[in-house]
Design an enzyme around this catalytic site. Structure first.
Site, PDB file in Angstrom:
ATOM      1  CE  LYS A   1      -1.735   2.751   2.942  1.00  0.00           C
ATOM      2  NZ  LYS A   1      -1.659   4.036   2.221  1.00  0.00           N
TER       3      LYS A   1
ATOM      4  CB  SER B   1       4.382   8.540  11.935  1.00  0.00           C
ATOM      5  OG  SER B   1       3.176   7.814  11.940  1.00  0.00           O
ATOM      6  CB  THR B   2       7.269   6.804  16.199  1.00  0.00           C
ATOM      7  OG1 THR B   2       8.588   6.855  15.622  1.00  0.00           O
ATOM      8  CG2 THR B   2       7.341   6.020  17.495  1.00  0.00           C
ATOM      9  CD  GLU B   3       0.076   9.488  15.971  1.00  0.00           C
ATOM     10  OE1 GLU B   3       0.812  10.406  15.562  1.00  0.00           O
ATOM     11  OE2 GLU B   3      -1.165   9.509  15.905  1.00  0.00           O
TER      12      GLU B   3
ATOM     13  N   GLY C   1       3.433   3.197  13.783  1.00  0.00           N
ATOM     14  CA  GLY C   1       4.207   1.993  14.107  1.00  0.00           C
ATOM     15  C   GLY C   1       3.696   1.352  15.389  1.00  0.00           C
TER      16      GLY C   1
ATOM     17  CD  GLU D   1      13.084   3.573   8.170  1.00  0.00           C
ATOM     18  OE1 GLU D   1      13.030   4.455   9.059  1.00  0.00           O
ATOM     19  OE2 GLU D   1      13.086   3.818   6.958  1.00  0.00           O
TER      20      GLU D   1
ATOM     21  CB  CYS E   1      13.045   8.382   8.458  1.00  0.00           C
ATOM     22  SG  CYS E   1      13.930   7.409   7.243  1.00  0.00           S
TER      23      CYS E   1
ATOM     24  CD  GLU F   1      10.384  11.774  12.015  1.00  0.00           C
ATOM     25  OE1 GLU F   1       9.333  11.211  12.351  1.00  0.00           O
ATOM     26  OE2 GLU F   1      11.260  11.245  11.313  1.00  0.00           O
TER      27      GLU F   1
HETATM   28  P1  NAI Z   1       1.924   7.893   8.580  1.00  0.00           P
HETATM   29  O1  NAI Z   1       2.775   7.078   9.448  1.00  0.00           O
HETATM   30  O2  NAI Z   1       0.535   8.169   8.993  1.00  0.00           O
HETATM   31  O3  NAI Z   1       1.837   7.234   7.129  1.00  0.00           O
HETATM   32  C1  NAI Z   1       2.708   6.253   6.625  1.00  0.00           C
HETATM   33  C2  NAI Z   1       1.905   5.174   5.911  1.00  0.00           C
HETATM   34  O4  NAI Z   1       1.098   4.468   6.849  1.00  0.00           O
HETATM   35  C3  NAI Z   1       0.934   5.686   4.853  1.00  0.00           C
HETATM   36  O5  NAI Z   1       0.923   4.792   3.788  1.00  0.00           O
HETATM   37  C4  NAI Z   1      -0.399   5.656   5.584  1.00  0.00           C
HETATM   38  O6  NAI Z   1      -1.502   5.547   4.730  1.00  0.00           O
HETATM   39  C5  NAI Z   1      -0.264   4.427   6.423  1.00  0.00           C
HETATM   40  N1  NAI Z   1      -1.106   4.393   7.629  1.00  0.00           N
HETATM   41  C6  NAI Z   1      -1.614   5.417   8.337  1.00  0.00           C
HETATM   42  N2  NAI Z   1      -2.316   4.967   9.386  1.00  0.00           N
HETATM   43  C7  NAI Z   1      -2.241   3.618   9.359  1.00  0.00           C
HETATM   44  C8  NAI Z   1      -2.748   2.577  10.189  1.00  0.00           C
HETATM   45  N3  NAI Z   1      -3.451   2.842  11.286  1.00  0.00           N
HETATM   46  N4  NAI Z   1      -2.470   1.304   9.863  1.00  0.00           N
HETATM   47  C9  NAI Z   1      -1.725   1.030   8.781  1.00  0.00           C
HETATM   48  N5  NAI Z   1      -1.237   1.959   7.959  1.00  0.00           N
HETATM   49  C10 NAI Z   1      -1.483   3.251   8.243  1.00  0.00           C
HETATM   50  O7  NAI Z   1       2.667   9.244   8.304  1.00  0.00           O
HETATM   51  P2  NAI Z   1       2.021  10.628   7.848  1.00  0.00           P
HETATM   52  O8  NAI Z   1       0.748  10.931   8.556  1.00  0.00           O
HETATM   53  O9  NAI Z   1       1.986  10.644   6.403  1.00  0.00           O
HETATM   54  O10 NAI Z   1       3.101  11.642   8.406  1.00  0.00           O
HETATM   55  C11 NAI Z   1       3.032  12.077   9.766  1.00  0.00           C
HETATM   56  C12 NAI Z   1       4.390  12.240  10.359  1.00  0.00           C
HETATM   57  O11 NAI Z   1       5.014  10.972  10.396  1.00  0.00           O
HETATM   58  C13 NAI Z   1       5.351  13.103   9.584  1.00  0.00           C
HETATM   59  O12 NAI Z   1       5.238  14.436   9.918  1.00  0.00           O
HETATM   60  C14 NAI Z   1       6.664  12.538   9.999  1.00  0.00           C
HETATM   61  O13 NAI Z   1       7.066  13.136  11.207  1.00  0.00           O
HETATM   62  C15 NAI Z   1       6.389  11.094  10.221  1.00  0.00           C
HETATM   63  N6  NAI Z   1       6.786  10.243   9.081  1.00  0.00           N
HETATM   64  C16 NAI Z   1       7.938   9.566   9.196  1.00  0.00           C
HETATM   65  C17 NAI Z   1       8.366   8.807   8.143  1.00  0.00           C
HETATM   66  C18 NAI Z   1       9.636   8.059   8.238  1.00  0.00           C
HETATM   67  O14 NAI Z   1      10.107   7.550   7.236  1.00  0.00           O
HETATM   68  N7  NAI Z   1      10.220   7.927   9.384  1.00  0.00           N
HETATM   69  C19 NAI Z   1       7.639   8.720   6.900  1.00  0.00           C
HETATM   70  C20 NAI Z   1       6.401   9.429   6.904  1.00  0.00           C
HETATM   71  C21 NAI Z   1       6.023  10.176   7.961  1.00  0.00           C
END
Ligand code: NAI
Length: 794
Positions: free
Chosen positions: A192, A245-247, A249, A266, A300, A397
């Site tokens: 996804k 995001s860690t949240e 995760g 990750e 990240c 972050e």
């Molecule tokens: P996110 O963690 O919500 O999204 C990442 C992926 O997870 C997307 O494909 C999203 O659709 C999916 N996702 C969201 N909720 C989910 C759930 N409950 N179960 C399974 N999959 C789910 O990140 P978002 O909202 O795009 O960004 C928020 C913050 O997260 C950013 O400001 C940044 O600080 C951090 N982030 C960190 C990343 C990293 O590589 N460490 C990458 C993206 C965001």
């Protein structure tokens, strides 16, 4: 302007990359995309689509299908149906598919780069020169692994069907990091993409068709978080790999706790960028530009915390400001642009909000005087100085082009500040003194350390975090292991544990009055015998039901004391491997001296035959880990740059262990010894059935030069102690041997600090069979890989 005038002003002219091909690709699809399931395009079950935009100008690019739980189910079924055939292909056949994908990525690299930039907003220079070449490299590298897999991993098999969820910051690169190792190891995939950036994944689906990849091996289901959630929760998924995001995760760890899905995470970071006074400052500033302003800081592993040695802070800040003033912000398709657009409005608002919070907490904010484009989502490069280490902008972050600067005086203080975070993804060290740089690198709690360089990645070098940056690695040999399982484990029978209920207090008191018990033991904390905080003990019975003795009833407080003692003993991890081997050999020697008395005591519970085997094999097992202590080495990678990457197998830190009940001595040794051999400190809960073994074990440790606190033993009921262990923020990992329910609660309770959880997945391990009960599989889980990149040459 004349050429002569231009020569003097050195102004950049516009240098836009032509988006024609990408636009015609979008038009060919009528700017509307369905789901890629079972090798064909399918309209979403509910007929819903969402918009994807170009953040650099706000223009809509396409409608993209919103996958539902039903669509996820269809994709998982397609992946399952394709699984047997895919895994039974010859290694060479699988290698050819991966190779074909690598070639196709190269062939379509320009289109992929332009599309990535349009969908994400990142400068074309980055998508063209970094993202897409690395995507191809990942497929080539893993084509190689597919070819030699059975020779290198004869005892492993694929997990099966893998669910993969990726973020928007490196859309195609994260896809490659996930799909290439999964396919190489014989898994099939449902991926996804992130809702802000689905387009290159859809183009990749077409490349899978072009490569003739069998239907169902790769399925792409677009959608938002709810689509991801449906994938995570699908009962027929064997493994989830997540970057984001860690949240989220944490939510995924919680959602998968009651299943046996393997999980790799990750997550975020707050990586330190340390500059010592003897660094080559101009190079360090260039590194910093790459470290924090690459991809608008939406990385990240962004070097978002600048730690400068105090003596150079002033000139360094002035150099950084000068350099920031020359950064060019604008339309990302322009080849001369350094900083492109922020991916989405919500992200831009988040960045703005955090900067305001940082300023409210006392930071000074500096931004160069640059004009931002009138349209689109842009944020100027930003320097926050005078940042307090506890400020939100030093701890959380930001995921934007914002640098938080702090100073330090000594290397020691630099390490302390650097490690003062819940994260541990990456770090940079700049110093011309190789001794200082490597000494600091060794102390940083991070999966990657770049010495005098930054943001270097390669498929051969595993990437991933310590602590709340997640667990598991992507890339390298260690990355492959995330997608495979030992064959025997997959087919091992379920462990059925006879429940021992906590006995009520009156019974303890009654038991305590029972005269002529054989013996009592104490807890073992910090190298000393300790009374339990509760003041109670619990009865231990022989196989015939007679009372054998009393074991202390450990509680939360005892676990906490044990964790504190273990933390203090982390010096054990810094002793030489030879030294650790010597201590382990000494343990074996001492167990062997006590052989007959230990057999005699253990025999009352498990019978003479098992007792004898436990001890004889136990001595052998300790020997085995003494042998491994100085042989489970890391590696030196040779990535395609003028760099070496030193992959170190580092201990995880403090690890909690729930030991098997039925095999009291050998079970304990099989779990604790590999951890000790690799330099971890341990808090163990020994066999619930025969906790008196603790008395025999601590006598061995006491006489074997093991530093106090390296192993701590708290006896008691697993149902009471596991919670404190799993929830404890000072425990970095937990190993749990138990039935399904115990394993599930360990995973669910670990989400606070996202400690690594390693379990038997409710299966039976035959501790008497060295082929399954000792060796690399245990050592791999007792360590985490840190890659230290060191450049060479002038
Ligand atoms: P996110 O963690 O919500 O999204 C990442 C992926 O997870 C997307 O494909 C999203 O659709 C999916 N996702 C969201 N909720 C989910 C759930 N409950 N179960 C399974 N999959 C789910 O990140 P978002 O909202 O795009 O960004 C928020 C913050 O997260 C950013 O400001 C940044 O600080 C951090 N982030 C960190 C990343 C990293 O590589 N460490 C990458 C993206 C965001």
């Amino acid at each position: 302007m004349s050429i002569a005038e231009k020569f003097v002003s050195m102004e950049y002219g516009p240098a836009p990359e032509d988006p024609k091909e990408a636009i015609s690709w979008l038009e060919r699809h009528h700017r509307r995309f369905d789901l890629f399931i079972g090798g064909v395009w399918k309209a979403p079950e509910r007929g819903e689509y969402f918009d994807t935009f170009d953040p650099s100008n706000g223009e809509k690019l396409a409608d993209v299908a919103q996958g539902s739980a039903g669509d996820i189910d269809a994709a998982v079924k397609a992946a399952r149906a394709a699984s047997d055939k895919w895994r039974s292909l010859t290694p060479h056949a699988r290698a050819r598919y991966l190779y074909a994908l690598a070639r196709l990525v190269q062939k379509h690299s320009r289109l992929l780069a332009v599309l990535e930039t349009m969908d994400n907003g990142k400068p074309i220079r980055e998508s063209r020169d970094i993202d897409i070449p690395l995507v191809a490299r990942h497929f080539y590298y893993h084509a190689g692994w597919a070819q030699i897999l059975p020779q290198e991993f004869p005892e492993h098999e694929p997990c099966g069907v893998v669910g993969q969820i990726i973020p928007w910051n490196f859309p195609l690169l994260m896809l490659a990091w996930k799909i290439a190792p999964a396919l190489a190891t014989g898994n099939t995939v449902v991926l996804k993409p992130a809702e802000f950036t689905p387009l290159t994944a859809l183009l990749f689906a077409e490349l899978c068709q072009e490569a003739g990849l069998p239907a169902g091996v790769v399925n792409i289901v677009t959608g938002d978080g709810s689509t991801g959630e449906a994938l995570v929760k699908h009962p027929d998924i064997d493994k989830i790999a997540f970057t984001g995001s860690t949240e989220v995760g944490r939510a995924i760890r919680g959602a998968t706790a009651a299943s046996h899905k393997r999980l790799s995470l990750e997550l975020g970071g707050k990586s330190p960028f340390i500059i010592f006074e003897d660094a080559d400052l101009d190079s360090a500033v260039e590194g910093l530009v790459d470290g924090i302003w690459f991809n608008q800081g939406q990385v990240c592993c962004a070097g978002s915390r600048l730690l400068m040695q105090e003596s150079i802070a002033e000139p360094l800040i002035s150099k950084i400001r000068d350099r920031m003033s020359t950064l060019r912000i604008g339309a990302p398709l322009d080849k001369a642009i350094d900083i492109g657009a922020i991916v989405a409005r919500v992200q831009l608002d988040r960045i703005q909000h955090m900067v305001e919070q940082g300023v409210a907490e006392g930071a000074s904010c500096w931004q160069p005087n640059v004009a931002l484009p009138a349209r689109g989502l842009y944020f100027p490069p930003t320097l926050l100085s005078n940042v307090h280490p506890t400020s939100i902008v030093a701890q959380q972050e930001i995921f934007g082009p914002v640098l938080a600067a702090m100073t330090f005086r000594t290397p020691r203080e630099a390490v302390e500040l650097a490690n003062n975070t819940v994260y541990g993804l990456a770090s940079c060290v700049w110093s011309e003194n190789v001794n200082v740089a490597l000494h600091v690198a060794a102390q940083l709690k991070a999966g990657v350390v770049w010495v005098n360089c930054t943001n270097l990645f390669d498929a051969a070098c595993g990437f991933g975090g310590y602590r709340e940056s997640g667990y598991g690695r992507e890339g390298g040999r260690e990355g492959l292991l995330e997608y495979m399982e030992p064959k025997w484990l997959k087919h091992a029978p379920k462990l059925l544990v006879a429940k021992t209920e906590a006995v009520d207090e009156s019974e303890h008191l009654a038991e305590a009055r029972t005269p002529s018990v054989d013996r009592t033991v104490k807890l073992y904390i910090g190298g000393k015998q300790a009374r339990p905080d509760s003041g109670y003990s619990f009865p231990v019975r022989a196989a015939d039901g007679s009372l054998l003795g009393e074991a202390p009833l450990g509680n939360r407080k005892d676990i906490r004391n044990a964790v504190e003692a273990a933390r203090k003993a982390e010096g054990w991890g810094k002793t030489t491997a030879h030294n650790r081997a010597q201590v382990l050999y000494y343990c074996a020697e001492n167990l062997s001296l006590r052989r007959s008395e230990t057999i005699h005591r253990l025999a009352a519970v498990v019978g003479e035959e098992q007792a004898t085997r436990e001890i004889d094999l136990g001595i052998e097992r300790i020997f085995s880990y003494a042998a491994w202590a100085d042989k489970f080495d890391g590696a030196v990678h040779n990535p395609p740059f003028r760099n070496i990457a030193i992959a170190m197998n580092e201990p995880i830190g403090t690890v909690g262990v729930i030991c098997p009940s039925e095999v009291p001595l050998l079970g304990f040794l099989s779990l604790v010894m590999p951890l000790l051999a690799m330099g971890n400190a341990v808090v163990a809960v020994p066999s619930e059935k025969y906790p008196l073994i603790t008395g025999d074990i601590y006598q061995i440790f006491d006489t074997s030069d093991l530093p106090g606190g390296a192993v701590n033993i708290v006896t008691g009921y697993v149902s009471q102690l596991l919670k404190t262990l799993a929830e404890h923020d000072d425990i970095d990992g937990i190993w749990v041997y138990g039935d399904d329910a115990t394993v599930a609660s360990a995973k669910a309770m670990s989400i606070g600090n996202l400690k690594q959880v390693w379990t038997n997945e409710g299966k039976t391990i035959d501790w008497f069979n060295p082929k399954v009960a000792e060796g690399r599989w245990f050592l791999e889980h007792a360590t985490q890989v840190k890659n230290i990149w060191v450049p060479y040459g002038e």
